[in-house]
Design a protein around this motif. Structure first.
Motif, PDB file in Angstrom:
ATOM      1  N   PRO A 161       0.827  -1.210   0.000  1.00 59.94           N
ATOM      2  CA  PRO A 161       0.000   0.000   0.000  1.00 59.94           C
ATOM      3  C   PRO A 161       0.860   1.258   0.000  1.00 59.94           C
ATOM      4  O   PRO A 161       1.987   1.259   0.501  1.00 59.94           O
ATOM      5  CB  PRO A 161      -0.806  -0.123   1.300  1.00 59.94           C
ATOM      6  CG  PRO A 161       0.030  -0.984   2.185  1.00 59.94           C
ATOM      7  CD  PRO A 161       0.761  -1.932   1.284  1.00 59.94           C
ATOM      8  N   SER A 162       0.324   2.316  -0.577  1.00 57.79           N
ATOM      9  CA  SER A 162       1.089   3.555  -0.705  1.00 57.79           C
ATOM     10  C   SER A 162       1.492   4.127   0.645  1.00 57.79           C
ATOM     11  O   SER A 162       2.597   4.660   0.799  1.00 57.79           O
ATOM     12  CB  SER A 162       0.294   4.586  -1.502  1.00 57.79           C
ATOM     13  OG  SER A 162      -0.967   4.828  -0.901  1.00 57.79           O
TER      14      SER A 162
ATOM     15  N   ASP B 186      -3.674   0.130  -3.294  1.00 55.12           N
ATOM     16  CA  ASP B 186      -4.431   0.308  -2.057  1.00 55.12           C
ATOM     17  C   ASP B 186      -5.733  -0.487  -2.082  1.00 55.12           C
ATOM     18  O   ASP B 186      -6.630  -0.259  -1.271  1.00 55.12           O
ATOM     19  CB  ASP B 186      -4.727   1.801  -1.837  1.00 55.12           C
ATOM     20  CG  ASP B 186      -3.459   2.595  -1.560  1.00 55.12           C
ATOM     21  OD1 ASP B 186      -2.635   2.109  -0.765  1.00 55.12           O
ATOM     22  OD2 ASP B 186      -3.273   3.671  -2.141  1.00 55.12           O
TER      23      ASP B 186
ATOM     24  N   ARG C 263      -5.575  -4.712   1.920  1.00 57.78           N
ATOM     25  CA  ARG C 263      -4.704  -4.463   3.062  1.00 57.78           C
ATOM     26  C   ARG C 263      -4.553  -5.744   3.875  1.00 57.78           C
ATOM     27  O   ARG C 263      -4.700  -5.749   5.087  1.00 57.78           O
ATOM     28  CB  ARG C 263      -5.287  -3.346   3.940  1.00 57.78           C
ATOM     29  CG  ARG C 263      -5.418  -1.998   3.229  1.00 57.78           C
ATOM     30  CD  ARG C 263      -4.067  -1.415   2.876  1.00 57.78           C
ATOM     31  NE  ARG C 263      -4.203  -0.094   2.254  1.00 57.78           N
ATOM     32  CZ  ARG C 263      -4.160   1.055   2.915  1.00 57.78           C
ATOM     33  NH1 ARG C 263      -3.996   1.049   4.225  1.00 57.78           N
ATOM     34  NH2 ARG C 263      -4.285   2.197   2.283  1.00 57.78           N
TER      35      ARG C 263
END
Length: 204
Positions: free
Chosen positions: A60-61, A87, A90
């Motif tokens: 994720p960013s 994204d 998660r």
């Protein structure tokens, strides 16, 4: 399915399988775990990459806001564990050779353990989810590595992969993995198109 308790036990099982596998797909919540990666294990992993292991990792960013995580992702990417940013998910999921998957037991506790899944239908569904997410993910902002530049140049200089692989001093399988990854990164359908696109981007 097998329930495996504790992160250390899971890691041991993963390393046993990873020592002989040819491909991994990894969805992670951060490039590097909270417990810093063991240098010996990292070196062993890099040797496997050099021998032809194909690895792709989604992160994720937000995890890359940490400079240490971003630096680690860049180093792993340069070594051949290709990272992209997404994204969409998660969750911690690792797929080995499209045959075995490890799914985190508790999304809120990375130390709890994992489910080892070998049921073909479930693994195939996870592979499809990974491939779809990978295709939509964006590239990690990293420059080409030295070996990637050599492989790109070799596409124009050599007619046969065997000769090109010897020229850049990698195994034939690793050479072809580099070519496939570069073509995917460029969005090229053919090697000729990859060369043209690389020139347009100033990579050559």
């Amino acid at each position: 399915m097998e329930r495996i308790e504790g992160a250390d036990t899971v890691n041991n099982r993963v390393w046993q399988l990873a020592s002989t596998c040819t491909e991994t797909m990894n969805m992670k919540t951060r490039p590097m775990s909270r417990a810093r990666a063991d240098d010996k294990a990292v070196r062993a992993f890099h040797r496997r990459l050099a021998a032809g292991l194909r690895c792709r990792t989604l992160v994720p960013s937000a995890s890359l806001d940490d400079p240490a995580q971003h630096d680690y992702a860049r180093r792993q990417h340069a070594a051949g564990d290709h990272h992209r940013i997404s994204d969409e998910y998660r969750r911690q999921v690792l797929i080995i050779d499209r045959a075995v998957a490890f799914v985190q037991l508790d999304p809120a506790d990375g130390q709890a353990g994992a489910l080892e899944v070998r049921q073909p239908g479930i693994v195939a569904t996870l592979v499809e989810a990974f491939e779809g997410t990978w295709s939509r993910a964006r590239e990690l902002d990293v420059p080409l590595t030295t070996i990637e530049r050599q492989v790109l140049r070799s596409l124009a200089e050599y007619d046969k992969d065997e000769v090109a692989a010897r020229a850049v001093n990698v195994s034939l399988r690793k050479y072809r993995t580099h070519v496939a990854d570069l073509m995917a990164r460029l969005g090229a359908a053919t090697r000729f198109q990859a060369g043209m696109l690389a020139k347009e981007r100033g990579w050559l």
